[in-house]
Motif scaffolding. Sequence first.
Motif, short mmCIF file in Angstrom:
data_model
loop_
_atom_site.label_atom_id
_atom_site.label_comp_id
_atom_site.label_asym_id
_atom_site.label_seq_id
_atom_site.Cartn_x
_atom_site.Cartn_y
_atom_site.Cartn_z
N SER A 9 0.84 -1.20 0.00
CA SER A 9 0.00 0.00 0.00
C SER A 9 0.88 1.24 0.00
CB SER A 9 -0.91 -0.03 1.24
OG SER A 9 -1.67 1.15 1.31
N GLU A 10 1.92 1.24 0.87
CA GLU A 10 2.82 2.40 0.90
C GLU A 10 3.53 2.57 -0.44
OE1 GLU A 10 5.42 1.66 4.11
OE2 GLU A 10 3.93 2.02 5.69
N LEU A 11 3.91 1.43 -1.04
CA LEU A 11 4.64 1.50 -2.31
C LEU A 11 3.72 2.03 -3.42
CD1 LEU A 11 7.41 0.86 -3.50
CD2 LEU A 11 6.57 -1.41 -4.08
N GLN A 12 2.46 1.59 -3.42
CA GLN A 12 1.51 2.11 -4.44
C GLN A 12 1.32 3.62 -4.26
OE1 GLN A 12 -1.91 -0.33 -3.73
NE2 GLN A 12 -1.28 -1.93 -5.22
N THR A 13 1.20 4.05 -3.01
CA THR A 13 1.04 5.49 -2.76
C THR A 13 2.27 6.25 -3.24
OG1 THR A 13 -0.33 5.01 -0.82
CG2 THR A 13 0.66 7.21 -0.95
N SER A 14 3.45 5.67 -2.99
CA SER A 14 4.69 6.32 -3.40
C SER A 14 4.79 6.41 -4.92
CB SER A 14 5.89 5.55 -2.83
OG SER A 14 7.09 6.12 -3.25
N ILE A 15 4.35 5.35 -5.65
CA ILE A 15 4.40 5.35 -7.11
C ILE A 15 3.47 6.42 -7.67
CG2 ILE A 15 3.80 3.99 -9.17
CD1 ILE A 15 4.85 1.52 -7.68
N ALA A 56 5.53 -5.47 -8.09
CA ALA A 56 5.25 -6.76 -8.71
C ALA A 56 5.74 -7.89 -7.81
CB ALA A 56 5.89 -6.83 -10.08
N GLU A 57 6.94 -7.67 -7.22
CA GLU A 57 7.48 -8.68 -6.32
C GLU A 57 6.58 -8.86 -5.09
OE1 GLU A 57 11.33 -7.41 -5.30
OE2 GLU A 57 12.20 -7.70 -7.33
N LEU A 58 6.11 -7.69 -4.54
CA LEU A 58 5.24 -7.78 -3.35
C LEU A 58 3.96 -8.51 -3.68
CD1 LEU A 58 5.66 -4.24 -1.75
CD2 LEU A 58 6.45 -6.42 -0.83
N ASN A 59 3.41 -8.25 -4.85
CA ASN A 59 2.18 -8.93 -5.22
C ASN A 59 2.39 -10.44 -5.28
OD1 ASN A 59 0.58 -6.62 -5.41
ND2 ASN A 59 1.21 -6.23 -7.52
#
Length: 959
Positions: free
Chosen positions: A394-400, A509-512
């Motif tokens: 979630s944090e990574l999506q927000t950052s992207i 992608a890795e996290l998913n």
Amino acid sequence: MYLNELRIDDFGCYRNARLDNLDDSLVVIGGPQRAGKTTFMQALRQFRDGVSQSDGLPPATDEYRIDAEITHDGQEYRYVLSGHSSPSVSPISGGPEIDVNDIFGPVTERQYKNLYTISLDELRRLPPGIDDSEDLARVLLGGAYGDIAEIPDIEESFSDRAHTIGLSKGNPNTKTSQLNSPYQTIRDGIEARKEASQQVDEYRSVTENLEDKRAEQAEIDEEIARKQQTRDRLNVLKELFEPLQELETLNARLEDADLDAIDEFPTHLTDRLEHFGEEFETATVDFAEARQEFDQEATIDTTDDYYDWLLEHKTEIDTQTADRKLLAKTAEELIERGEDLETKKQDIKRKISSLHSEWDGSFAHIDEIETSTVDTARVAELASTIEELQSERSELQTSIESARTRKQKFESELEGMEEEHEETREITVPKRKPAIVAGIALAVGTGVGFAATPIAGGIVGLAVLAVGLYAIDSTVTVETTVNADPYREVKGQVTTLEGDIQAKSERLAELNDEIENKQVKLTALVTELGLPETLPASEVPGFYEQIVELDGEIAAYRAERTEWEGDKEQFATDLEEVATLLADVTDVSWTAEAPLKDVGNVLNTLESVADDLELARDVRRAERERTECIEDIDAVLTEWDEDRSVDPTTDDEEILQHIQAFNDEAERINELEDTVETRGQVETQVTTRLENESARDAFEPLREDDEPWIDVVHNTATKYADTGAIADEIRVQNTQITELKDRRDTLREACIGLKQRQDDLASEDDLQEAQAQIDEGRVEFERLGEAYAVNRIAETMVRQIHERLMENVVHSLVDDASTVFRKITQEYEGIELEGDVQDLKFRALRDEKPAHGVGELSRATAEQLFLAVRLARIRQTDVSLPVVLDDAATNFDPNHMSRVFDVIDELTATNQVFFLTCHPQCVRITASNECAAQYWSLNSGQFTRRETADTLEQQLSAD
């Protein structure tokens, strides 16, 4: 002589105290103060002559008692001393008969007490019973040497006797001399003989007349004596007349009586039979009342069969009744535990329903979950990992999204810059070094390989490497004609954002992939455990933890339930025993399948049966007491008449009739016994009166041969009608006696006058008296003179004998005592006796140094000197007797004490030695000297055998 065994009883603190298997050498007895050591020595001091009334010993509770088994001349004997009597000695195994004197020989009681029983506090001072030092010298020199020490007393007694008779020279004219009195008697007799006169004829005439008067007086005396005898007989007869009459009446009453029946009839059982009769009547009433009470109050049944069943099963009923309270309590506990278990079950079901409503509180769903195969920490860790990955995603999506927004902004700025500055050109510039790109690609691929799978890691690594190589060959636009710094900066920002977006997209992608992988694992674990598949991942750990807790609660509930079922089954077994017992007499509504349902009914029935048993016991007890009474009555009746035997089947009225018959016969026998006893008393009264010597003398003239005195008196009494006739005869005799006495008095006065005249004419008698006086004086004078001479001669002879004997005896004792004293001290050469032995002035000799008197010695050395004298005296005695030493070496230092025990060890070759002590060091020294010793402890008058000196020493040290 030595002691093998010794028992002291009722002597001071001793009560049946024993010493067994005693050694014949050294016996060490150790004990604290007031343990009884001094009393032990006092007890052995009585061995010679026993306990006298004046010994000053504490009085015995009952009587003093000393028993011993001794060995004397190789034979065993029993020695017994009881109370104040003399000791007795008897052989045990066929030895010769001896007495105490054979054992002790010449050793007197005083010598044994003061030589063979040695106390520390008596070594220097005079022991009890010794009056002075001279008396002590007699003790030291007595025994085997006879009474040598008493010879000076004998010499002095001879001298005193001679001096008493004739003073120093034996002159009879000395008035204070005993010779003077007979000497004067002789001289007075000679003078009296000269003064005698004659007139013999008249003297003889008066003498003949006096003899005639005296003869007549003697005849009157005889007549008076006869009259007095008759009067005395009449007085006795008057006194016994009525008893004799009564005796005649009693004899007539008993003439036809069967006196043998008195001895045969058991009159001594009358009171017992009366008592048994009363008990029988009471027991009969009690039996009837007990049976009536049973018939009225028995709750189950009142038949004889039920009564017999109760007594036959009394043990089982008592046992079950004793366990009744326990059974009731157990039932109450089982019911309470069952209710608690039901409550726990409902609680668990409510928890299950609240946890998952579709499970409807069923234990089956919890049982299906294998809580034992998976740790709750593992489930929590897996769920936590998924949550962390999802949070990171979630944090990574927000950052992207943020980076893309900034990138669009920077791209808009670049478009504006390009419109303002069209003149630009692009150049190819290397942006990364190939090595750095390859390293980054390898690191990223390896990380992904660890996080996911090696294949995924390889793919990611190749992708990063391709992107990096592309970046090496890419070109950038470079401003050529205008200022390129802002443009390059914005361009760089866009490029950087593009790289970040690219990298974060790759990480996303890795996290998913990781989240999907973890979700697959969590789904598999939820499926494996049997948890609801719709359960969110975040709720899985808490849900599973509650499942584990519920599983534990269910297991605990089931364990308690199983235990409860087992206890209930055991209770059913116990209750079944009660129900089985009660089934013989009543119906009990009870089933083993539901033992708690009707337990109250069973236990109440048991209580009723127990109450009925007590009633039955009362009946049996009363019946037994009645039977015992009949047996006691039968024992009395059959001793009187076997035909009157009774038993429990005999009618009560018949039993009472037999008792009454016995009582009637007993009354008749008692009347006969009273008559016989009265006759015996009367006969005793008469016989006792006739036992008087004067009474027998009065009837002696009337007795023929060995006729019984009572018959003589009875035959005489038949001559008189009553006591009045006897009294008349007594008055006649008294009158005649008075007349005879008057005549005798007249003759006596005449005789007195004639005697006076005879005395006046008795010149011949005066001559005889004078000669008798001379002879009497001469005999006494010769006797006293001879006694005076004999005592003077004996005085001289005794003095000479004493001087010769003392020279040998004293030197022998002093020589032996010197040897012992020298061994003990090792600093003195010996001892000598200064002056006479009665003075006890011993001197301790030193080599080339002045001798020391007793007063110059230290206390310990003086005690060693007198101990040496006593031990030397014991060794010189011809008999072997036990020696008692009461802490006689306490004041000595260890070296002197050790040498004393060496001397004692030598003494044990001839004498048995008892050493009494309260000091551990004395015991220690006996062991270090390797003395052959036996050890005993003493406390409060009781002996305990100690195997070694160490155990006795430890005991004394502890005390």
